[in-house]
Design a protein around this motif. Structure first.
Motif, PDB file in Angstrom:
ATOM      1  N   GLY A   1       4.506  18.716  28.467  1.00  0.00           N
ATOM      2  CA  GLY A   1       3.970  18.010  29.628  1.00  0.00           C
ATOM      3  C   GLY A   1       3.174  16.813  29.142  1.00  0.00           C
ATOM      4  O   GLY A   1       2.188  16.975  28.441  1.00  0.00           O
TER       5      GLY A   1
ATOM      6  N   SER B   1       0.907  13.622  29.956  1.00  0.00           N
ATOM      7  CA  SER B   1       0.118  12.960  30.986  1.00  0.00           C
ATOM      8  C   SER B   1      -0.183  11.521  30.611  1.00  0.00           C
ATOM      9  O   SER B   1      -0.907  10.834  31.308  1.00  0.00           O
ATOM     10  CB  SER B   1      -1.175  13.731  31.200  1.00  0.00           C
ATOM     11  OG  SER B   1      -1.890  13.776  29.989  1.00  0.00           O
TER      12      SER B   1
ATOM     13  N   GLY C   1      -1.890  10.711  28.065  1.00  0.00           N
ATOM     14  CA  GLY C   1      -3.153  10.695  27.317  1.00  0.00           C
ATOM     15  C   GLY C   1      -2.957  11.024  25.850  1.00  0.00           C
ATOM     16  O   GLY C   1      -1.841  11.286  25.393  1.00  0.00           O
TER      17      GLY C   1
ATOM     18  N   ASP D   1      -4.104  13.620  24.009  1.00  0.00           N
ATOM     19  CA  ASP D   1      -3.867  15.003  23.587  1.00  0.00           C
ATOM     20  C   ASP D   1      -2.404  15.419  23.718  1.00  0.00           C
ATOM     21  O   ASP D   1      -1.831  15.984  22.790  1.00  0.00           O
ATOM     22  CB  ASP D   1      -4.745  15.958  24.411  1.00  0.00           C
ATOM     23  CG  ASP D   1      -6.209  15.582  24.296  1.00  0.00           C
ATOM     24  OD1 ASP D   1      -6.615  15.181  23.200  1.00  0.00           O
ATOM     25  OD2 ASP D   1      -6.925  15.674  25.310  1.00  0.00           O
ATOM     26  N   SER D   2      -1.802  15.136  24.867  1.00  0.00           N
ATOM     27  CA  SER D   2      -0.412  15.556  25.023  1.00  0.00           C
ATOM     28  C   SER D   2       0.517  14.701  24.158  1.00  0.00           C
ATOM     29  O   SER D   2       1.566  15.176  23.719  1.00  0.00           O
ATOM     30  CB  SER D   2       0.017  15.535  26.490  1.00  0.00           C
ATOM     31  OG  SER D   2      -0.323  14.340  27.121  1.00  0.00           O
TER      32      SER D   2
ATOM     33  N   MET E   1       4.946  15.026  35.093  1.00  0.00           N
ATOM     34  CA  MET E   1       5.086  15.531  36.460  1.00  0.00           C
ATOM     35  C   MET E   1       4.395  14.540  37.382  1.00  0.00           C
ATOM     36  O   MET E   1       3.238  14.192  37.170  1.00  0.00           O
ATOM     37  CB  MET E   1       4.378  16.882  36.601  1.00  0.00           C
ATOM     38  CG  MET E   1       4.840  17.911  35.614  1.00  0.00           C
ATOM     39  SD  MET E   1       3.993  19.481  35.918  1.00  0.00           S
ATOM     40  CE  MET E   1       2.328  19.042  35.562  1.00  0.00           C
TER      41      MET E   1
ATOM     42  N   GLY F   1      -1.196  19.652  26.100  1.00  0.00           N
ATOM     43  CA  GLY F   1      -2.253  19.175  25.195  1.00  0.00           C
ATOM     44  C   GLY F   1      -3.587  19.829  25.489  1.00  0.00           C
ATOM     45  O   GLY F   1      -4.631  19.240  25.226  1.00  0.00           O
TER      46      GLY F   1
ATOM     47  N   SER G   1      -9.508  12.154  30.700  1.00  0.00           N
ATOM     48  CA  SER G   1      -9.489  12.101  32.162  1.00  0.00           C
ATOM     49  C   SER G   1     -10.692  12.880  32.707  1.00  0.00           C
ATOM     50  O   SER G   1     -11.191  13.798  32.073  1.00  0.00           O
ATOM     51  CB  SER G   1      -8.181  12.642  32.717  1.00  0.00           C
ATOM     52  OG  SER G   1      -7.786  13.795  32.028  1.00  0.00           O
TER      53      SER G   1
END
Ligand SMILES: Nc1ncnc2c1ncn2[C@@H]1O[C@H](COP(=O)(O)OP(=O)(O)OP(=O)(O)O)[C@@H](O)[C@H]1O
Length: 358
Positions: free
Chosen positions: A9, A11, A13, A15-16, A35, A129, A198
């Protein structure tokens, strides 16, 4: 041997993005998915519709996927998100409770819907993440272990994943600190390396919950009475959706001493206020239970409980008092135990389980 397939997944950002890169290094066949969850159809081009799934998130995630040379898709989950997260958020506030939409999003949108669609397209796992670690214990059960950096730990928001969901989940960043993750992002030349984390609730960018609730319900939010713990009316409130347990700011009451919200009564539309001592309590009840490290709770168990995301955790004893109800008695009284929030129980670093405070 055929490579295991993982849907990560994304986003947009740090981390992912790093999680995707770590999975690739670990030899998985990695597919990136963003998503789309909450933005308004009519406003999709507006910059302020960013959130974790607006245009800039998709652009960032797509670029990261290109850099990592992994296939990338955008999937629409707006219906699931509206029903399971936004509608629940509004309904809970109207019932005088304080919901946690990230927990609902994790279980129902990320893990139920995304996992299902990922398995449907042939994946073996989904990954995120999140700062948490999925582990299998000696008793065969899957649970979550707190992330290496306690300050970033996100296990609280993930306590209600099922055994099936955990057995199909990888969280690659849980072993690292945020600084290490940012370093890795720079090394692999990810443009998102310095993107800020976020914040707050993604679908309410200006943080005005009461306004959001008003705009998303047909029921008129009614003004009502502030009462003290002796039952005397001491002022008028703006509607119960404006308040949460422990709140001090924005009450607009001058009673000569600091006052706090200690209870919200939807049935009489009253907000009860009290002194700072009255915000403390040494007991709570929870339902909607989910256990991870144990199959079920038998007898008394000594654990550490977290009653909100930012709570450092407190010692307590838990025991079942019904099929789907438990009692939790703290060694020391805790401040602002809030119905609607999750309570998550830990045995050291491991999640035992949790529930919703009632
Ligand atoms: N719109 C989305 N599409 C796909 N995955 C998502 C989306 N939003 C969040 N996730 C996944 O959930 C994880 C946790 O999300 P959360 O909002 O807590 O962190 P974040 O700050 O967005 O993380 P990141 O640094 O990866 O952006 C993300 O790392 C990502 O894997």
């Amino acid at each position: 041997m055929e490579k295991k397939k993982v849907v990560i997944g994304m986003s947009g950002g740090v981390d992912s993005s790093v999680a995707a890169s770590l999975l690739k290094e670990q030899g998985y066949d990695v597919i990136g998915v963003t998503m789309q969850i909450w933005q308004d159809e009519d406003n999709e081009t507006k910059e302020e519709q960013g959130g974790c799934c607006g245009l800039s998130a998709v652009d960032d995630a797509r670029r990261v996927a290109e850099t990592l040379e992994i296939p990338y898709y955008v999937m629409n989950f707006k219906k699931e998100f509206k029903e399971k997260v936004m509608d629940y958020f509004v309904a809970e506030y109207q019932q005088g409770r304080t919901p946690n939409p990230c927990i609902a999003c994790n279980r129902y949108v990320k893990w139920e819907s995304l996992l299902k669609r990922s398995l449907d397209i042939g994946a073996d796992y989904i990954a995120t993440g999140h700062y948490a670690r999925v582990v299998q214990l000696e008793n065969g059960r899957y649970t979550l272990k707190k992330s290496a950096t306690a300050a970033k730990d996100q296990t609280y928001a993930l306590y209600n994943l099922t055994q099936y969901q955990l057995s199909h989940t990888i969280m690659p960043v849980g072993e690292y600190t945020k600084d290490q993750i940012r370093e890795m992002a720079k090394e692999i030349n990810l443009r998102v390396a310095n993107k800020p984390d976020s914040q707050e609730i993604c679908f309410i960018p200006d943080n005005d919950y009461a306004k959001f609730i008003e705009e998303n319900t047909d029921t008129k939010i009614q003004k009502g009475n502030f009462v003290n713990t002796a039952g005397e009316v001491v002022g008028k409130h703006k509607g119960i959706t404006h308040y949460t347990i422990g709140q001090r700011k924005g009450l607009n009451l001058s009673l000569g001493h600091p006052v706090f919200v200690v209870e919200i009564r939807p049935e009489t539309n009253e907000v009860v206020i009290g002194t700072s001592n009255e915000v403390f309590s040494d007991k709570l009840y929870a339902n909607q239970l989910n256990f991870m490290s144990i199959e079920d709770l038998e007898g008394d168990m000594k654990v550490t409980a977290k009653i909100r995301y930012s709570h450092q955790g407190a010692d307590c004893i838990i025991r079942k008092v019904g099929e789907d109800k438990l009692e939790c008695v703290f060694t020391e009284p805790q401040r602002a135990i809030t119905p609607g929030q999750a309570v998550v129980f830990y045995d050291g670093e491991y999640v035992v389980g949790g529930g919703t405070i009632i």
